[in-house]
Motif scaffolding. Structure first.
Motif, PDB file in Angstrom:
ATOM      1  N   GLY A   1       0.814  -1.204   0.000  1.00 55.97           N
ATOM      2  CA  GLY A   1       0.000   0.000   0.000  1.00 55.97           C
ATOM      3  C   GLY A   1       0.844   1.249   0.000  1.00 55.97           C
ATOM      4  O   GLY A   1       2.068   1.206  -0.163  1.00 55.97           O
ATOM      5  N   LEU A   2       0.202   2.387   0.203  1.00 53.06           N
ATOM      6  CA  LEU A   2       0.876   3.671   0.297  1.00 53.06           C
ATOM      7  C   LEU A   2       1.552   3.789   1.661  1.00 53.06           C
ATOM      8  O   LEU A   2       1.014   3.330   2.673  1.00 53.06           O
ATOM      9  CB  LEU A   2      -0.137   4.799   0.111  1.00 53.06           C
ATOM     10  N   GLU A   3       2.734   4.363   1.691  1.00 52.40           N
ATOM     11  CA  GLU A   3       3.430   4.543   2.967  1.00 52.40           C
ATOM     12  C   GLU A   3       2.522   5.246   3.980  1.00 52.40           C
ATOM     13  O   GLU A   3       1.862   6.241   3.653  1.00 52.40           O
ATOM     14  CB  GLU A   3       4.706   5.351   2.765  1.00 52.40           C
ATOM     15  N   ASN A   4       2.445   4.695   5.172  1.00 55.90           N
ATOM     16  CA  ASN A   4       1.630   5.177   6.297  1.00 55.90           C
ATOM     17  C   ASN A   4       0.144   4.849   6.143  1.00 55.90           C
ATOM     18  O   ASN A   4      -0.659   5.238   7.001  1.00 55.90           O
ATOM     19  CB  ASN A   4       1.801   6.681   6.520  1.00 55.90           C
ATOM     20  N   GLU A   5      -0.239   4.146   5.078  1.00 57.08           N
ATOM     21  CA  GLU A   5      -1.627   3.699   4.947  1.00 57.08           C
ATOM     22  C   GLU A   5      -1.919   2.644   6.004  1.00 57.08           C
ATOM     23  O   GLU A   5      -1.103   1.762   6.268  1.00 57.08           O
ATOM     24  CB  GLU A   5      -1.877   3.122   3.555  1.00 57.08           C
ATOM     25  N   LYS A   6      -3.095   2.731   6.608  1.00 51.00           N
ATOM     26  CA  LYS A   6      -3.510   1.743   7.596  1.00 51.00           C
ATOM     27  C   LYS A   6      -4.376   0.690   6.925  1.00 51.00           C
ATOM     28  O   LYS A   6      -5.375   1.018   6.278  1.00 51.00           O
ATOM     29  CB  LYS A   6      -4.260   2.410   8.740  1.00 51.00           C
ATOM     30  N   VAL A   7      -3.982  -0.555   7.075  1.00 51.22           N
ATOM     31  CA  VAL A   7      -4.672  -1.676   6.438  1.00 51.22           C
ATOM     32  C   VAL A   7      -5.171  -2.618   7.528  1.00 51.22           C
ATOM     33  O   VAL A   7      -4.395  -3.038   8.390  1.00 51.22           O
ATOM     34  CB  VAL A   7      -3.733  -2.437   5.477  1.00 51.22           C
ATOM     35  N   THR A   8      -6.460  -2.931   7.475  1.00 51.59           N
ATOM     36  CA  THR A   8      -7.047  -3.869   8.433  1.00 51.59           C
ATOM     37  C   THR A   8      -7.324  -5.187   7.730  1.00 51.59           C
ATOM     38  O   THR A   8      -8.063  -5.218   6.732  1.00 51.59           O
ATOM     39  CB  THR A   8      -8.344  -3.319   9.034  1.00 51.59           C
ATOM     40  N   THR A   9      -6.729  -6.255   8.232  1.00 50.26           N
ATOM     41  CA  THR A   9      -6.855  -7.574   7.613  1.00 50.26           C
ATOM     42  C   THR A   9      -7.434  -8.561   8.622  1.00 50.26           C
ATOM     43  O   THR A   9      -7.038  -8.575   9.794  1.00 50.26           O
ATOM     44  CB  THR A   9      -5.490  -8.065   7.111  1.00 50.26           C
ATOM     45  N   ASN A  10      -8.370  -9.378   8.122  1.00 51.38           N
ATOM     46  CA  ASN A  10      -9.111 -10.310   8.971  1.00 51.38           C
ATOM     47  C   ASN A  10      -8.781 -11.753   8.612  1.00 51.38           C
ATOM     48  O   ASN A  10      -8.578 -12.082   7.437  1.00 51.38           O
ATOM     49  CB  ASN A  10     -10.616 -10.072   8.812  1.00 51.38           C
ATOM     50  N   PHE A  11      -8.786 -12.598   9.628  1.00 50.03           N
ATOM     51  CA  PHE A  11      -8.526 -14.030   9.483  1.00 50.03           C
ATOM     52  C   PHE A  11      -9.602 -14.799  10.237  1.00 50.03           C
ATOM     53  O   PHE A  11     -10.218 -14.280  11.182  1.00 50.03           O
ATOM     54  CB  PHE A  11      -7.148 -14.407  10.050  1.00 50.03           C
ATOM     55  N   PHE A  12      -9.825 -16.041   9.831  1.00 50.03           N
ATOM     56  CA  PHE A  12     -10.755 -16.943  10.526  1.00 50.03           C
ATOM     57  C   PHE A  12      -9.949 -18.105  11.071  1.00 50.03           C
ATOM     58  O   PHE A  12      -9.246 -18.793  10.319  1.00 50.03           O
ATOM     59  CB  PHE A  12     -11.834 -17.437   9.557  1.00 50.03           C
ATOM     60  N   THR A  13     -10.033 -18.300  12.366  1.00 49.93           N
ATOM     61  CA  THR A  13      -9.204 -19.311  13.018  1.00 49.93           C
ATOM     62  C   THR A  13      -9.791 -20.702  12.841  1.00 49.93           C
ATOM     63  O   THR A  13     -10.981 -20.852  12.530  1.00 49.93           O
ATOM     64  CB  THR A  13      -9.075 -19.017  14.515  1.00 49.93           C
ATOM     65  N   PRO A  14      -8.995 -21.736  13.070  1.00 48.88           N
ATOM     66  CA  PRO A  14      -9.518 -23.111  13.005  1.00 48.88           C
ATOM     67  C   PRO A  14     -10.602 -23.385  14.032  1.00 48.88           C
ATOM     68  O   PRO A  14     -11.392 -24.316  13.865  1.00 48.88           O
ATOM     69  CB  PRO A  14      -8.275 -23.973  13.263  1.00 48.88           C
ATOM     70  N   THR A  15     -10.658 -22.556  15.084  1.00 49.55           N
ATOM     71  CA  THR A  15     -11.675 -22.748  16.124  1.00 49.55           C
ATOM     72  C   THR A  15     -12.907 -21.888  15.903  1.00 49.55           C
ATOM     73  O   THR A  15     -13.797 -21.833  16.759  1.00 49.55           O
ATOM     74  CB  THR A  15     -11.079 -22.434  17.505  1.00 49.55           C
ATOM     75  N   GLY A  16     -12.973 -21.181  14.778  1.00 51.45           N
ATOM     76  CA  GLY A  16     -14.196 -20.479  14.425  1.00 51.45           C
ATOM     77  C   GLY A  16     -14.305 -19.050  14.904  1.00 51.45           C
ATOM     78  O   GLY A  16     -15.413 -18.543  15.101  1.00 51.45           O
ATOM     79  N   GLU A  17     -13.194 -18.346  15.045  1.00 51.21           N
ATOM     80  CA  GLU A  17     -13.231 -16.962  15.485  1.00 51.21           C
ATOM     81  C   GLU A  17     -12.614 -16.057  14.424  1.00 51.21           C
ATOM     82  O   GLU A  17     -11.685 -16.453  13.715  1.00 51.21           O
ATOM     83  CB  GLU A  17     -12.449 -16.784  16.790  1.00 51.21           C
ATOM     84  N   ILE A  18     -13.115 -14.824  14.349  1.00 55.33           N
ATOM     85  CA  ILE A  18     -12.517 -13.810  13.483  1.00 55.33           C
ATOM     86  C   ILE A  18     -11.487 -13.038  14.295  1.00 55.33           C
ATOM     87  O   ILE A  18     -11.789 -12.502  15.359  1.00 55.33           O
ATOM     88  CB  ILE A  18     -13.575 -12.841  12.925  1.00 55.33           C
ATOM     89  N   VAL A  19     -10.254 -12.987  13.792  1.00 56.02           N
ATOM     90  CA  VAL A  19      -9.211 -12.197  14.429  1.00 56.02           C
ATOM     91  C   VAL A  19      -8.657 -11.233  13.393  1.00 56.02           C
ATOM     92  O   VAL A  19      -8.638 -11.531  12.195  1.00 56.02           O
ATOM     93  CB  VAL A  19      -8.080 -13.082  15.007  1.00 56.02           C
ATOM     94  N   SER A  20      -8.232 -10.059  13.842  1.00 58.80           N
ATOM     95  CA  SER A  20      -7.788  -9.046  12.887  1.00 58.80           C
ATOM     96  C   SER A  20      -6.774  -8.123  13.529  1.00 58.80           C
ATOM     97  O   SER A  20      -6.582  -8.117  14.751  1.00 58.80           O
ATOM     98  CB  SER A  20      -8.979  -8.237  12.375  1.00 58.80           C
ATOM     99  N   ALA A  21      -6.136  -7.323  12.690  1.00 59.54           N
ATOM    100  CA  ALA A  21      -5.231  -6.282  13.151  1.00 59.54           C
ATOM    101  C   ALA A  21      -5.198  -5.178  12.117  1.00 59.54           C
ATOM    102  O   ALA A  21      -5.426  -5.414  10.924  1.00 59.54           O
ATOM    103  CB  ALA A  21      -3.826  -6.842  13.373  1.00 59.54           C
ATOM    104  N   THR A  22      -4.955  -3.963  12.570  1.00 55.30           N
ATOM    105  CA  THR A  22      -4.733  -2.824  11.693  1.00 55.30           C
ATOM    106  C   THR A  22      -3.255  -2.471  11.745  1.00 55.30           C
ATOM    107  O   THR A  22      -2.724  -2.145  12.810  1.00 55.30           O
ATOM    108  CB  THR A  22      -5.578  -1.621  12.113  1.00 55.30           C
ATOM    109  N   CYS A  23      -2.584  -2.573  10.614  1.00 60.78           N
ATOM    110  CA  CYS A  23      -1.152  -2.329  10.538  1.00 60.78           C
ATOM    111  C   CYS A  23      -0.877  -1.158   9.603  1.00 60.78           C
ATOM    112  O   CYS A  23      -1.649  -0.891   8.676  1.00 60.78           O
ATOM    113  CB  CYS A  23      -0.419  -3.578  10.044  1.00 60.78           C
TER     114      CYS A  23
END
Length: 748
Positions: free
Chosen positions: A704-726
């Protein structure tokens, strides 16, 4: 003359190699009398009807023995299309010779007719018909086959579907000539029939009295140069999408064009702004201001709101018009741009996509009007016929900021200029000179209001990167339906353009009237993003929905695209032809491939009833398990299972409540990359790369663009949504590392 033609035939036969040709699932059985049957997997698929040619104002035909088979032969050879067997046939009218051949390759057959001598009196007086015929096919009733007939304007946006025994949906004539996909109901086999060369003067025509589909020279062409050749292809595949892609691969290979080269065009890579028909500022400016000031205000507003427009489309309002509203001088009027086009480019930094229409008979470029260039001038239309004109035109506007030339009104000029009707070569010359001028200036071309034959001709035109694939936009209309035309565009290596859209429902003061509304702004935004073509909103200053616009791109305006345009799945055509087996409504799908895994994307609108979508409908393949989530009407992210045994349940819907599903693969370690929930294409190869799945979790790199904040989501094997904004680092990358205890950011 007879000696000369025999030598020509012998030369043609000597050019092939005397060895057996590779034979695949398509073949042609040629009889001693010159008739033939096309077989697929050993079964008859098309059988021939008459062969004929018009010369000296007389039509000579095989069926009444006025066209006689002088000699025939067959041999083997190879060219860029692969190994083939060729069947050569020399015909005579008694005074003139005419040559036909059939080249049989592994996956396709090419039928060729060649005028060996200069020919006059070739017209029959009917431009919608053919004056020569080879091949011709019997339209016998076969209810087990359906067909898709590409026809009409805007990249075949009037395409129709039928069954092989019902010709009512079959295209014919100038506007109706285009690829015909003939398919079995179980989708196991399909063929595509279309012109293969000299696309601008080759017609397909249906003859009701003989139930024949004929291919040949347009019936209005009155003379043909020696050596002029018309070719028709029949290719074999399976289904509609794959069958069209196989056919397209053959044409692209034949003419040296790359399927995905169009994606490198600025308009296919970056977000733009449009003033085309339907736009707020289409023949309308801000009160008391000219277009120059209005567009500078649009730029300042976009900068303030953080909407990263990178170019602007200028429609037909900026240049001089002449007779019949054609182009008189393709320069900016001082009342529109007092300081010229280059000033707009310098102030905004926006390169321009410049619209053009047909040339007026009183245009200032023609020698007949005191100009410097050769033109054909008729009552309503004019046509430049010198290459140096196109070189000048493109280069001048390139210097003022043009990156794309938009040739609109292609159909009107082709239909209206009589010289196009009577010439075998002028149509192609027009297109090729335009392309050469664009290449000379380093700009690209968008086709608009094209017949399908123009789209076919684009395989010879490297500068053509995209074409309008639906009618003009108007707030509230339904020109968002591109599921058919996008198949054709992608098959031939061009991006389908949906035109523009309003990002908010109500934009006060529009000249379209006070009741004008765009209630389907979210659907418009989603559909245009999934085209892989240009994405260009067209809002009034102060009336944009930034969050909705930004669902298509990153902070720098870089489009986050699928790998190919969203198209109707094959089941859609089965339903259309046979009234069973598919969705009853608008369903389109596409995919993204990332590190050998595939994400599917599906849009459903105007569904008349619930439908259980299959993996094929969502453009993903099994075996394997997938997780799916909906991105339009669902307020919370409900992750559902989707596999070969568990269909995706689509609900009856309209347009404002359309459904847009992301289908994500379950990785071998049980994790699933769901991507960005605030983007229509939540996982795009334009954003993500280097996907790795290990025993501890999963990681992926985002760009992405330098300093752009990107939020990405994952689904765990146990059925939960986890995410982070980097935050994207100075190298324009950031790495997401997902494990059971959470998601962390790292250098990419």
């Amino acid at each position: 003359m007879r000696t000369l033609v025999v030598v020509l035939l012998a030369t043609a036969l000597a050019a092939v190699h005397a060895r057996p040709a590779a034979r695949g699932s398509i073949d042609v059985d040629v009889a001693d009398d010159g008739s033939y049957i096309v077989t697929v997997n050993g079964s008859p698929w098309f059988s021939s009807m008459d062969t004929y040619v018009t010369l000296g104002n007389t039509t000579y035909a095989a069926h009444n023995n006025t066209l006689k088979l002088e000699s025939k032969d067959h041999s083997a050879g190879a060219d860029s299309g692969g190994a083939y067997t060729v069947y050569n046939q020399l015909w005579t009218t008694g005074t003139t010779f005419w040559f036909t051949s059939i080249r049989v390759y592994t996956e396709h057959v090419v039928f060729s007719q060649k005028f060996l001598e200069d020919a006059t009196g070739t017209a029959t007086g009917n431009r919608q018909d053919v004056s020569s015929c080879f091949p011709s096919f019997n339209m016998s009733i076969d209810a087990t086959r359906g067909y898709v007939s590409y026809q009409g304007d805007m990249t075949g946006s009037s395409t129709r579907v039928g069954t092989w025994g019902d010709v009512s949906a079959l295209g014919t004539g100038v506007r109706g000539t285009g690829p015909i996909v003939v398919f079995k109901k179980d989708l196991s086999v399909s063929t595509v029939v279309s012109p293969y060369s000299n696309f601008m003067s080759l017609n397909q025509a249906y003859h009701k009295h003989t139930n024949t589909l004929a291919f040949g020279l347009a019936g209005s062409v009155d003379k043909v140069p020696a050596g002029f050749t018309l070719e028709t292809i029949v290719s074999v595949g399976s289904g509609i999408n794959q069958g069209m892609n196989t056919w397209g691969d053959i044409l692209l290979s034949q003419y040296g064009k790359k399927r995905h080269a169009y994606r490198q065009d600025m308009a296919m890579e970056l977000l733009g702004y449009s003033t085309d028909n339907g736009a707020y500022y289409y023949y309308q400016t801000e009160a008391g201001k000219n277009y120059e000031d209005t567009l500078i205000d649009v730029h300042e507003y976009a900068q303030k709101e953080g909407i990263p427009y990178k170019y602007v489309l200028l429609d037909s309002w900026w240049y001089y018009k002449g007779k019949y509203d054609g182009v008189k001088t393709w320069d900016a009027m001082p009342t529109i741009f007092p300081n010229g086009l280059e000033y707009l480019f310098n102030v905004t930094g926006w390169p321009t996509q410049l619209h053009n229409r047909f040339w007026a008979p009183d245009n200032t470029y023609a020698k007949q009007n005191g100009g410097d260039y050769e033109f054909i001038i008729e009552e309503k239309y004019a046509l430049p016929i010198e290459q140096r004109f196109w070189d000048m035109l493109m280069l001048e506007k390139r210097k003022s900021g043009m990156f794309m030339y938009e040739q609109d009104w292609l159909d009107d000029e082709f239909d209206g200029l009589e010289h196009f009707a009577t010439s075998a070569t002028l149509g192609r010359q027009w297109m090729m000179q335009m392309d050469a001028g664009a290449q000379h200036a380093g700009v690209t071309i968008q086709m608009c209001m094209s017949h399908v034959r123009h789209i076919l001709q684009s395989v010879e035109m490297p500068s053509v990167t995209n074409a309008r694939a639906s009618g003009d936009y108007h707030p509230g209309n339904s020109q968002w339906k591109l599921g058919d035309s996008s198949i054709l565009a992608y098959a031939l290596g061009i991006g389908p353009s949906k035109d523009n859209y309003w990002s908010t429902p109500i934009q006060e003061g529009t000249h379209y009237g006070p009741s004008t509304r765009e209630w389907n702004n979210r659907l418009q935004s989603a559909v245009i993003t999934f085209t892989t073509g240009p994405v260009a909103p067209s809002d009034k200053v102060g009336s944009s929905d930034r969050d909705l616009i930004m669902r298509c791109c990153d902070q720098a305006g870089r489009l986050l695209r699928p790998d190919r345009p969203a198209t109707h799945p094959d089941s859609f055509f089965v339903e259309s032809a046979f009234q069973s087996g598919g969705p009853r409504g608008e369903v389109t799908s596409t995919h993204v491939e990332l590190d050998n895994f595939r994400w599917g994307y599906l849009i459903a609108a105007e569904l008349q009833e619930d439908y259980n979508a299959t993996l094929a409908d969502a453009d993903v393949v099994g075996p394997g398990s997938f997780k799916a989530f909906e991105s339009n009407v669902t307020k919370t992210r409900e992750i559902v299972d989707f596999n070969a045994n568990t269909p995706l349940q689509l609900k009856k819907c309209g347009t404002t409540d359309f459904q847009q599903y992301t289908v994500a693969p379950v990785l071998p370690n049980g994790w699933t990359l769901l991507g960005e929930f605030d983007k229509w294409v939540s996982v795009s190869a334009d954003r993500f790369s280097s996907l790795e799945a290990g025993s501890a979790g999963v990681s992926v790199v985002a760009t992405g663009l330098e300093n752009e904040k990107v939020t990405t989501n994952f689904f765990t094997p146990t059925g939960e949504i986890v995410s982070a904004t980097c935050t994207v680092a100075s190298n324009q990358k950031v790495k997401f590392v997902a494990q059971m205890h959470g998601v962390t950011c790292a250098l990419g």
